[in-house]
Write a protein that holds these residues in place. Structure first.
Motif, PDB file in Angstrom:
ATOM      1  N   ARG A  21       0.789  -1.214  -0.143  1.00  0.00           N
ATOM      2  CA  ARG A  21       0.014  -0.117   0.097  1.00  0.00           C
ATOM      3  C   ARG A  21       0.839   1.227   0.022  1.00  0.00           C
ATOM      4  O   ARG A  21       0.661   2.307  -0.311  1.00  0.00           O
ATOM      5  CB  ARG A  21      -0.899   0.216   0.934  1.00  0.00           C
ATOM      6  CG  ARG A  21      -1.930  -0.937   1.209  1.00  0.00           C
ATOM      7  CD  ARG A  21      -2.718  -0.935  -0.060  1.00  0.00           C
ATOM      8  NE  ARG A  21      -3.780   0.443  -0.223  1.00  0.00           N
ATOM      9  CZ  ARG A  21      -3.680   0.959  -1.575  1.00  0.00           C
ATOM     10  NH1 ARG A  21      -3.181   0.581  -2.608  1.00  0.00           N
ATOM     11  NH2 ARG A  21      -4.236   1.910  -1.550  1.00  0.00           N
ATOM     12  N   PHE A  22       2.154   1.119   0.535  1.00  0.00           N
ATOM     13  CA  PHE A  22       2.905   2.220   0.690  1.00  0.00           C
ATOM     14  C   PHE A  22       3.671   2.611  -0.912  1.00  0.00           C
ATOM     15  O   PHE A  22       4.153   3.543  -0.982  1.00  0.00           O
ATOM     16  CB  PHE A  22       4.119   2.198   1.561  1.00  0.00           C
ATOM     17  CG  PHE A  22       3.533   2.308   2.971  1.00  0.00           C
ATOM     18  CD1 PHE A  22       3.259   3.567   3.597  1.00  0.00           C
ATOM     19  CD2 PHE A  22       3.445   1.267   3.916  1.00  0.00           C
ATOM     20  CE1 PHE A  22       2.817   3.740   5.005  1.00  0.00           C
ATOM     21  CE2 PHE A  22       3.001   1.146   5.155  1.00  0.00           C
ATOM     22  CZ  PHE A  22       2.840   2.656   5.741  1.00  0.00           C
ATOM     23  N   GLU A  87     -15.292  -2.901   2.014  1.00  0.00           N
ATOM     24  CA  GLU A  87     -14.828  -1.411   1.455  1.00  0.00           C
ATOM     25  C   GLU A  87     -15.524  -0.388   2.338  1.00  0.00           C
ATOM     26  O   GLU A  87     -15.060   0.716   2.439  1.00  0.00           O
ATOM     27  CB  GLU A  87     -15.059  -1.312  -0.097  1.00  0.00           C
ATOM     28  CG  GLU A  87     -14.328  -0.293  -0.677  1.00  0.00           C
ATOM     29  CD  GLU A  87     -14.451  -0.401  -2.133  1.00  0.00           C
ATOM     30  OE1 GLU A  87     -13.528   0.592  -2.907  1.00  0.00           O
ATOM     31  OE2 GLU A  87     -15.000  -0.996  -2.759  1.00  0.00           O
ATOM     32  N   SER A  88     -16.846  -0.564   2.502  1.00  0.00           N
ATOM     33  CA  SER A  88     -17.604   0.552   3.099  1.00  0.00           C
ATOM     34  C   SER A  88     -17.228   0.634   4.573  1.00  0.00           C
ATOM     35  O   SER A  88     -17.549   1.808   5.026  1.00  0.00           O
ATOM     36  CB  SER A  88     -19.194   0.039   3.153  1.00  0.00           C
ATOM     37  OG  SER A  88     -19.303  -1.081   4.009  1.00  0.00           O
ATOM     38  N   ALA A 100     -13.145  -5.537  -3.322  1.00  0.00           N
ATOM     39  CA  ALA A 100     -13.485  -7.027  -3.794  1.00  0.00           C
ATOM     40  C   ALA A 100     -12.475  -7.572  -4.812  1.00  0.00           C
ATOM     41  O   ALA A 100     -12.228  -8.795  -4.740  1.00  0.00           O
ATOM     42  CB  ALA A 100     -14.879  -6.823  -4.614  1.00  0.00           C
ATOM     43  N   GLN A 101     -12.176  -6.726  -5.785  1.00  0.00           N
ATOM     44  CA  GLN A 101     -11.032  -7.463  -6.760  1.00  0.00           C
ATOM     45  C   GLN A 101      -9.855  -7.858  -6.134  1.00  0.00           C
ATOM     46  O   GLN A 101      -9.176  -8.803  -6.261  1.00  0.00           O
ATOM     47  CB  GLN A 101     -10.954  -6.207  -7.904  1.00  0.00           C
ATOM     48  CG  GLN A 101      -9.817  -6.665  -8.877  1.00  0.00           C
ATOM     49  CD  GLN A 101      -9.459  -5.602  -9.968  1.00  0.00           C
ATOM     50  OE1 GLN A 101      -9.959  -4.766  -9.776  1.00  0.00           O
ATOM     51  NE2 GLN A 101      -8.503  -6.042 -10.927  1.00  0.00           N
ATOM     52  N   THR A 149      -1.101  -2.472  -6.422  1.00  0.00           N
ATOM     53  CA  THR A 149      -1.828  -2.409  -7.721  1.00  0.00           C
ATOM     54  C   THR A 149      -3.333  -2.420  -7.469  1.00  0.00           C
ATOM     55  O   THR A 149      -4.222  -1.747  -7.950  1.00  0.00           O
ATOM     56  CB  THR A 149      -1.514  -2.967  -8.865  1.00  0.00           C
ATOM     57  OG1 THR A 149      -1.515  -4.333  -8.596  1.00  0.00           O
ATOM     58  CG2 THR A 149      -0.234  -2.617  -9.589  1.00  0.00           C
ATOM     59  N   LEU A 150      -3.791  -3.532  -6.627  1.00  0.00           N
ATOM     60  CA  LEU A 150      -5.136  -3.935  -6.392  1.00  0.00           C
ATOM     61  C   LEU A 150      -5.691  -3.615  -5.193  1.00  0.00           C
ATOM     62  O   LEU A 150      -6.840  -3.393  -5.061  1.00  0.00           O
ATOM     63  CB  LEU A 150      -5.180  -5.480  -6.510  1.00  0.00           C
ATOM     64  CG  LEU A 150      -4.945  -5.995  -7.844  1.00  0.00           C
ATOM     65  CD1 LEU A 150      -5.151  -7.782  -7.839  1.00  0.00           C
ATOM     66  CD2 LEU A 150      -5.696  -5.629  -9.085  1.00  0.00           C
ATOM     67  N   GLY A 151      -4.869  -2.952  -4.216  1.00  0.00           N
ATOM     68  CA  GLY A 151      -5.099  -2.213  -2.938  1.00  0.00           C
ATOM     69  C   GLY A 151      -5.443  -3.333  -1.784  1.00  0.00           C
ATOM     70  O   GLY A 151      -4.926  -4.392  -1.741  1.00  0.00           O
ATOM     71  N   ILE A 152      -5.845  -2.569  -0.816  1.00  0.00           N
ATOM     72  CA  ILE A 152      -5.826  -3.192   0.540  1.00  0.00           C
ATOM     73  C   ILE A 152      -6.687  -4.396   0.608  1.00  0.00           C
ATOM     74  O   ILE A 152      -6.453  -5.265   1.546  1.00  0.00           O
ATOM     75  CB  ILE A 152      -6.064  -2.158   1.769  1.00  0.00           C
ATOM     76  CG1 ILE A 152      -5.755  -2.572   3.109  1.00  0.00           C
ATOM     77  CG2 ILE A 152      -7.474  -1.977   1.510  1.00  0.00           C
ATOM     78  CD1 ILE A 152      -4.510  -2.862   3.255  1.00  0.00           C
ATOM     79  N   GLY A 153      -7.707  -4.667  -0.313  1.00  0.00           N
ATOM     80  CA  GLY A 153      -8.378  -5.811  -0.357  1.00  0.00           C
ATOM     81  C   GLY A 153      -7.717  -7.053  -0.345  1.00  0.00           C
ATOM     82  O   GLY A 153      -7.992  -8.253   0.231  1.00  0.00           O
TER      83      GLY A 153
END
Length: 234
Positions: A21-22, A87-88, A100-101, A149-153
């Motif tokens: 994430r960084f 995510e919410s 989700a992804q 690239t896809l995020g914290i998910g």
């Protein structure tokens, strides 16, 4: 501690996702190219996994029946709804992939494969955690790349990985008591190959060539167990 290997694996996934994430503040052009690179690498991993099969017809049947069951149960929609709910609960982000992804993609990459099963069984039967620790290191580095690239998910994938591997570890004694070694090896090879096709689908999605609802293929893993048992009995 019987779950030591799984716990290490999960911790390394979370650490990798946080580190990733960084690295998210990279130019969009570079991020796009990195995403394509990840997609190509994931596709190659999936192709290698499919070669584990000794009876490709089993893989085909499992994928087809799994897809039917997944579509009937709308698994992809439900998992994405879970991702949206997650995510919410997080601070809002202006852009980038949704939770989700990252969650679905990382879960399939980390949980599907022979190392997860073999490592969990080794932990349960022999208290040997080497395979899962090695898997954890690989997953950790993969999580860095995916999370950037896809995020914290990606970090949330640690939850199903923990549950999946823990269940196998805790029940491994019973598994070895009731399932012959030959049948277990047969299942692992066909399950790995079936999972490989799912990994290929993930790679193609990341590249942008397809929009396959990969989560709807997940029941194929359970179909493999049934088909392999029937074939072995015959």
């Amino acid at each position: 501690m019987i779950l030591f290997g799984t716990i290490v694996n999960v911790i390394l996934i979370i650490i990798g996702a946080i580190i990733g994430r960084f690295l998210h503040n990279i130019p969009e052009r570079m991020k796009e190219t990195v995403m394509y690179g990840i997609g190509l690498a994931v596709t190659v991993i999936g192709i290698q996994m499919t070669f584990e099969s000794t009876q490709i017809l089993i893989v085909i049947i499992s994928i087809v029946l799994g897809a039917v069951l997944g579509e009937l149960g709308s698994l992809d929609d439900k998992i994405n709804q879970l991702g949206v709910w997650m995510e919410s609960k997080l601070p809002a982000r202006k852009n980038g992939p949704g939770v989700a992804q990252g969650f679905v993609t990382a879960t399939l990459i980390f949980a599907v494969g022979s190392m997860a099963i073999i490592g969990a069984i080794d932990s349960g039967l022999r208290n040997d955690h080497d395979v899962l620790v090695m898997k954890g290191i690989i997953d950790g580095f993969t999580a860095i790349i995916l999370s950037s690239t896809l995020g914290i998910g990606v970090a949330f994938a640690a939850i199903p990985v923990f549950l999946y591997q823990s269940i196998i570890t805790l029940f491994s004694t019973q598994i070895s008591r009731f399932i012959p070694d030959e049948l277990l090896e047969f299942f692992i090879s066909e399950m790995t190959a079936t999972g490989g096709l799912m990994i290929i689908a993930i790679g193609l999605n990341l590249i942008g060539l397809t929009k396959i609802r990969v989560a709807n293929l997940i029941p194929g893993i359970f179909v493999v167990a049934v088909v392999v048992t029937i074939v072995y009995a015959l």
